[in-house]
Design an enzyme around this catalytic site. Structure first.
Site, PDB file in Angstrom:
ATOM      1  N   GLY A 195      26.236  48.025  13.951  1.00 64.20           N
ATOM      2  CA  GLY A 195      25.651  49.091  13.152  1.00 64.20           C
ATOM      3  C   GLY A 195      25.012  48.525  11.910  1.00 64.20           C
ATOM      4  O   GLY A 195      25.269  47.382  11.521  1.00 64.20           O
ATOM      5  N   GLN A 211      21.907  48.848   3.159  1.00 61.56           N
ATOM      6  CA  GLN A 211      22.181  47.411   3.309  1.00 61.56           C
ATOM      7  C   GLN A 211      20.910  46.568   3.222  1.00 61.56           C
ATOM      8  O   GLN A 211      20.990  45.353   3.048  1.00 61.56           O
ATOM      9  CB  GLN A 211      22.877  47.135   4.649  1.00 61.56           C
ATOM     10  N   CYS A 214      31.664  43.144   7.701  1.00 65.90           N
ATOM     11  CA  CYS A 214      30.431  43.797   7.272  1.00 65.90           C
ATOM     12  C   CYS A 214      29.356  42.754   7.036  1.00 65.90           C
ATOM     13  O   CYS A 214      29.636  41.689   6.484  1.00 65.90           O
ATOM     14  CB  CYS A 214      30.704  44.583   5.984  1.00 65.90           C
ATOM     15  N   LEU A 215      28.151  43.069   7.453  1.00 62.26           N
ATOM     16  CA  LEU A 215      27.023  42.176   7.188  1.00 62.26           C
ATOM     17  C   LEU A 215      26.862  41.936   5.690  1.00 62.26           C
ATOM     18  O   LEU A 215      26.395  40.880   5.276  1.00 62.26           O
ATOM     19  CB  LEU A 215      25.723  42.795   7.739  1.00 62.26           C
ATOM     20  N   HIS A 268      31.966  53.719   9.290  1.00 60.09           N
ATOM     21  CA  HIS A 268      31.631  52.545   8.462  1.00 60.09           C
ATOM     22  C   HIS A 268      30.199  52.682   7.908  1.00 60.09           C
ATOM     23  O   HIS A 268      29.955  52.433   6.732  1.00 60.09           O
ATOM     24  CB  HIS A 268      31.770  51.282   9.326  1.00 60.09           C
ATOM     25  N   GLU A 269      29.275  53.110   8.782  1.00 58.42           N
ATOM     26  CA  GLU A 269      27.873  53.216   8.342  1.00 58.42           C
ATOM     27  C   GLU A 269      27.670  54.391   7.393  1.00 58.42           C
ATOM     28  O   GLU A 269      26.910  54.288   6.421  1.00 58.42           O
ATOM     29  CB  GLU A 269      26.936  53.344   9.557  1.00 58.42           C
ATOM     30  N   HIS A 293      28.408  53.445   3.971  1.00 62.37           N
ATOM     31  CA  HIS A 293      27.296  52.768   3.286  1.00 62.37           C
ATOM     32  C   HIS A 293      26.348  53.785   2.653  1.00 62.37           C
ATOM     33  O   HIS A 293      25.840  53.573   1.551  1.00 62.37           O
ATOM     34  CB  HIS A 293      26.500  51.905   4.278  1.00 62.37           C
TER      35      HIS A 293
END
Lengths: 173, 173
Positions: free
Chosen positions: B47, B52, B104-105, B146-147, B150
């Site tokens: 995702g 981000q 996480c990225l 999670h997204e 963000h």
């Protein structure tokens, strides 16, 4: 060039140990890396990566006032350290059973034989004084995934332990 | 088409709540394409959310297919809705709680256990402005939560549980 040390501290648990240790280290110019504190059987324990310019005896001198005043045992090892290289677990193993001598040896021996590398292990003696229960939670890595542990788990179940293996699927988003 | 730069903590833009999308135009479609391309470059990412890449709009993509379609025998429990384009997503129903490990990225070299709703019902628009509703559970549900975090300026670091807390939950629940 700075050096890394592993500082191990053990003592009777009391409020303010981490604060006292980290304060004198900080004021003495020593930086912390990774650390792990646990309260084991009422004892305070901590392992801290500590980095600074001096020798192990310089570091010991900095810690000594807190160690002496709080009655702590302090042990220092020079270490090679690598940050930013955390291996990720791909399996979690949860074990419990009526407490007896040799549970950890049985579990870790059989799982190591099946290819498990332990990355994190916590165990507790739970239950009651008359009927203690031993509980272990392990995060680890096994090359061929959780299935590779199946036969070892069956063997451990026959030894009277309840063993669950669950893959860890790390979500990255 | 472009692979966009991923912001990493402590970039403060990751903490800014994103604004709702009001114009479903070509630049939105392009953003979705770019997000998709950027996500695929990330190591194992399932995702990505617009904040981000420094775009403060409520746009995210989730696609857990790569993880669920791996050749492992034990795949994570999860619903499968394919690639989800989530514009202005809202979770309208939650059910159950489950812990799982997240990375996480935008937070390199750290993973931690996070408590999430097991099942969710989420309403969102796609990039054409068409309303959609998805029922998700398990890994897919976790990825969506999670997204959406963000989009609300939250990182999984805001929700991470101590290993000991996880230990107790796993052992005694």
């Amino acid at each position: 060039m700075s050096n890394w040390y592993m500082v191990t501290v053990v003592g009777h648990d009391q409020p303010g140990i981490v604060a006292g240790l980290s304060r004198v280290l900080s004021e003495g110019g020593w930086g912390l890396g990774e650390s792990s504190m646990a309260r084991l059987g009422g004892n305070f324990t901590i392992m801290m990566m500590v980095r600074g310019e001096g020798s192990a005896s310089d570091l010991a001198q900095v810690i000594d006032p807190v160690g002496t005043s709080m009655g702590l045992h302090v042990h220092i090892d020079r270490i090679q350290a690598e940050l930013h290289q955390h291996p990720e677990p791909n399996v979690q193993i949860r074990v419990y059973g009526a407490d007896r001598t040799g549970i950890v040896a049985d579990v870790t021996g059989d799982l190591a034989g099946a290819g498990l590398t332990i990355l994190d292990l916590n165990s507790e003696v739970s239950g009651t004084g008359d009927s203690p229960v031993y509980v272990i939670v392990i995060d680890g890595f096994v090359e061929n995934g959780a299935d590779a542990l199946d036969s070892a788990v069956q063997l451990l179940n026959k030894k009277g332990l309840k063993v669950d293996v669950e893959p860890i699927d790390i979500l990255v988003g | 088409m472009a692979v966009l730069e991923i912001l990493t903590y402590p970039d403060t833009r990751l903490s800014d709540p994103a604004l709702p999308v009001t114009d479903f135009n070509r630049s939105l479609v392009q953003l979705v394409v770019d997000l998709q391309e950027t996500m695929l470059v990330g190591p194992g990412a399932v995702g990505i959310a617009a904040p981000q890449v420094g775009v403060a709009q409520r746009v995210a993509i989730v696609d857990v297919s790569p993880v669920l379609e791996g050749d492992r025998n034990r795949k994570p429990k999860s619903s499968r809705n394919g690639r989800l384009v989530l514009i202005n997503p809202e979770i309208v129903e939650r059910d159950g709680e489950v812990t799982g490990r997240e990375g996480c990225l935008s937070v390199p070299d750290y993973t931690g256990n996070v408590l999430r709703a097991d099942a969710i019902r989420v309403q969102a628009s796609n990039e054409l402005g068409e309303s959609r509703e998805y029922h998700c559970h398990g890994f897919e549900s976790r990825a969506i939560q999670h997204e959406i975090d963000h989009l609300d300026g939250k990182l999984f670091l805001d929700r991470v549980m101590s290993p000991r807390e996880l230990f107790r939950r796993k052992a005694y629940k």
